[in-house]
Enzyme design. Structure first.
Site, PDB file in Angstrom:
ATOM      1  N   HIS A  25       0.833  -1.153   0.015  1.00 26.38           N
ATOM      2  CA  HIS A  25      -0.022  -0.144   0.092  1.00 26.38           C
ATOM      3  C   HIS A  25       0.955   1.227  -0.098  1.00 26.38           C
ATOM      4  O   HIS A  25       0.723   2.036  -0.861  1.00 26.38           O
ATOM      5  CB  HIS A  25      -0.865  -0.125   1.070  1.00 26.38           C
ATOM      6  CG  HIS A  25      -1.801   1.351   1.351  1.00 26.38           C
ATOM      7  ND1 HIS A  25      -3.033   1.035   1.003  1.00 26.38           N
ATOM      8  CD2 HIS A  25      -1.614   2.395   1.781  1.00 26.38           C
ATOM      9  CE1 HIS A  25      -3.622   2.253   1.122  1.00 26.38           C
ATOM     10  NE2 HIS A  25      -2.760   3.104   1.730  1.00 26.38           N
ATOM     11  N   GLU A  26       1.790   1.393   1.063  1.00 28.89           N
ATOM     12  CA  GLU A  26       2.561   2.523   0.996  1.00 28.89           C
ATOM     13  C   GLU A  26       3.733   2.953  -0.159  1.00 28.89           C
ATOM     14  O   GLU A  26       3.942   3.775  -0.694  1.00 28.89           O
ATOM     15  CB  GLU A  26       3.377   2.504   2.367  1.00 28.89           C
ATOM     16  CG  GLU A  26       2.599   2.651   3.563  1.00 28.89           C
ATOM     17  CD  GLU A  26       1.469   3.563   3.684  1.00 28.89           C
ATOM     18  OE1 GLU A  26       1.733   4.573   3.081  1.00 28.89           O
ATOM     19  OE2 GLU A  26       0.624   3.609   4.469  1.00 28.89           O
ATOM     20  N   HIS A  77       1.743   4.486  -2.921  1.00 30.68           N
ATOM     21  CA  HIS A  77       1.987   5.992  -2.479  1.00 30.68           C
ATOM     22  C   HIS A  77       3.367   6.413  -3.051  1.00 30.68           C
ATOM     23  O   HIS A  77       3.560   7.749  -3.817  1.00 30.68           O
ATOM     24  CB  HIS A  77       1.757   6.474  -1.060  1.00 30.68           C
ATOM     25  CG  HIS A  77       0.447   6.480  -0.637  1.00 30.68           C
ATOM     26  ND1 HIS A  77      -0.721   7.204  -1.179  1.00 30.68           N
ATOM     27  CD2 HIS A  77      -0.159   5.663   0.436  1.00 30.68           C
ATOM     28  CE1 HIS A  77      -1.652   7.032  -0.614  1.00 30.68           C
ATOM     29  NE2 HIS A  77      -1.596   6.130   0.376  1.00 30.68           N
ATOM     30  N   GLU A 136      -4.493   7.837  -3.263  1.00 29.52           N
ATOM     31  CA  GLU A 136      -4.961   6.522  -2.696  1.00 29.52           C
ATOM     32  C   GLU A 136      -5.513   5.590  -3.735  1.00 29.52           C
ATOM     33  O   GLU A 136      -5.331   4.484  -3.459  1.00 29.52           O
ATOM     34  CB  GLU A 136      -6.298   6.900  -1.745  1.00 29.52           C
ATOM     35  CG  GLU A 136      -6.611   5.920  -0.778  1.00 29.52           C
ATOM     36  CD  GLU A 136      -5.548   5.556   0.350  1.00 29.52           C
ATOM     37  OE1 GLU A 136      -5.570   4.408   1.022  1.00 29.52           O
ATOM     38  OE2 GLU A 136      -4.683   6.315   0.575  1.00 29.52           O
TER      39      GLU A 136
END
Length: 492
Positions: free
Chosen positions: A257-258, A261, A287
């Site tokens: 997830h990170e 980003h 996101e």
């Protein structure tokens, strides 16, 4: 371009460099700073915010902008000026005293929240949160003028979006998600992951996953924090994750997830470095990158087949017999309290709850004193069981502690955007699954880099998604994807 434009951009680049230093202080506070340093860090953050506020409202900015806007002819210059004008006018409405006080108080409140969360003690945290809410409402009033406070706050995270826009979108999501969840809960669930998973081995594999998804470790690093996050832009983009010896998925999927980003920030055109275009255009678009990396790619049947082999290499036989069973385990719909650990199907219900609660806090319809009870009642109504303790409820997220009011809805907006992008990505790469089955994500990540990430702030948020998709954003692709996926996994 004119001399005024050159002077403006030189000034803005220096301001962006100072803002990056502020971001590095925030990263340090979450990862390395000794806990006892919080009061001093609050003073440091307030001092730096004072400098930034003065630069962002410098009267010369207005003169430079007016002169430059008259002569801007190319798309990049016009986009730079659009962002600078928006920031200048917005920041000029907030008194310097208030901006510095918000920076000081939120820095200190972050530490108070961490202690309260560890001690399951909302009452200790409540006075600090009351102060944050009061300051943010004062800021919102300065920004909104005669308009809506919450709409004004949203512009910090998703320019051009209103609460009414989000309410309509979320109103379409909620019944569909609720009905699908009800059907899933009646079906036989895949096996749970059980056992003990060495945390050092988790970190080794999580770094491999970060690299597999294109994270450039020569311009980044992976550390551990209570609340995983990504920080920085351009040539220095850092991520954090967390480990649990009984739940390696928390580590692996927080990392993926990170990385979504971080790759967004790393892949922005280097020509935009330390300018308003040199960062993600909005939190919703940001996101969309983290969620498509984590879910549509990382939790796909193809990629989990590859991850199954990696986990067997790292941990040996961990009780899941084959790749198809593992796919079900990764995507199991489970009761739980924590938003960041929620499955794809229920995640947005966590966000919609926070959206409603924070709007009530901002409007004054909900007091901080009543927040814990309101959270617990709403959670039970939405999920069917009671919150067991504050750390699993109202204290689980750091956002309100650091004044990020208006941030939460961008998580669900990002999921909607990710659904749109996934639809377009599948059409563009018909052999995507065969690539993912080999642990090869470069086809997908290159498409996202070319169609979303490289642009940085060049286009407005909705326009970024519309250009990549070839149609306006809609919740329909996300709902279609979720229905197909969970209908298959649960045999509905």
């Amino acid at each position: 371009m004119t001399a005024e434009y050159d002077a403006l951009m030189d000034f803005v680049r220096e301001t962006e460099a100072l803002a990056a230093i502020s971001g590095r202080l925030e990263w340090d506070q979450e990862t390395m700073m000794p806990r006892g340093a919080a009061p001093q860090r609050g003073a440091e953050m307030a001092a730096l915010e004072g400098v930034l506020h003065a630069r962002r409202t410098d009267p010369r900015m207005g003169d430079w902008l007016s002169a430059s806007e008259e002569s801007a002819t190319d798309d990049v210059a016009r986009a730079q000026l659009r962002h600078i004008r928006r920031s200048f006018e917005r920041t000029s409405k907030v008194p310097a005293r208030l901006a510095a006080e918000i920076a000081r108080v939120t820095s200190e409140t972050q530490g108070i929240w961490a202690d309260a969360r560890a001690g399951d003690d909302f009452e200790t945290f409540a006075p600090a949160l009351e102060k944050v809410i009061a300051l943010k409402r004062e800021e919102g009033a300065a920004l909104a003028g005669d308009g809506d406070l919450y709409d004004a706050m949203l512009q910090d995270y998703e320019p051009g979006t209103t609460a009414a826009d989000l309410e309509a979108m979320f109103g379409a999501l909620r019944p569909e998600l609720t009905d699908l969840r009800a059907a899933v809960r009646e079906a036989r669930a895949p096996a749970r992951l059980t056992g003990i998973f060495d945390e050092t081995a988790q970190m080794r594999l999580t770094r491999k996953l970060a690299k597999a998804f294109g994270y450039d470790m020569t311009h980044g690093r992976v550390d551990k924090a209570v609340h995983p996050f990504s920080s920085g832009s351009g040539l220095d983009v850092r991520i954090t994750t967390r480990t649990s010896e009984t739940d390696p998925f928390n580590c692996f999927y927080s990392t993926i997830h990170e990385v979504g980003h971080a790759c967004y920030e790393q892949n922005i055109s280097r020509g935009y470095l330390l300018t308003p275009l040199g960062q993600g255009v909005s939190m919703g678009v940001h996101e969309s990158q983290s969620r498509i990396y984590e879910n549509q790619l990382g939790r796909s049947r193809a990629f989990t087949g590859w991850l199954y082999g990696e986990m067997r290499d790292a941990f040996g036989d961990f009780g899941i017999p084959d790749e198809e069973s593992f796919y079900g385990t990764v995507n199991r719909v489970s009761d739980g309290y924590i938003r960041t650990e929620a499955d794809e199907l229920q995640y947005n219900l966590h966000v919609l709850m926070r959206f409603d609660l924070e709007r009530a806090l901002v409007s004054g319809d909900l007091s901080v004193a009543d927040l814990e009870a309101a959270w617990n009642d709403r959670f039970e109504a939405d999920f069917g069981y009671r919150v067991d303790r504050p750390a699993n409820g109202v204290l689980q997220d750091v956002h309100w502690a650091v004044g990020l009011l208006g941030y939460f809805p961008t998580y669900s907006l990002g999921n909607v955007y990710a659904g749109c992008l996934h639809e377009a990505l599948r059409a563009a790469l018909p052999d995507l699954d065969s690539q993912l089955a080999r642990g090869e994500t470069s086809g997908a990540t290159a498409w996202l880099a070319d169609n979303v990430q490289t642009h940085g702030g060049l286009f407005e948020p909705r326009d970024v998604i519309a250009r990549a998709r070839g149609a306006e954003p809609s919740e329909a692709p996300l709902l279609a994807y979720l229905k197909e996926k969970f209908t298959g996994i649960y045999g509905l």
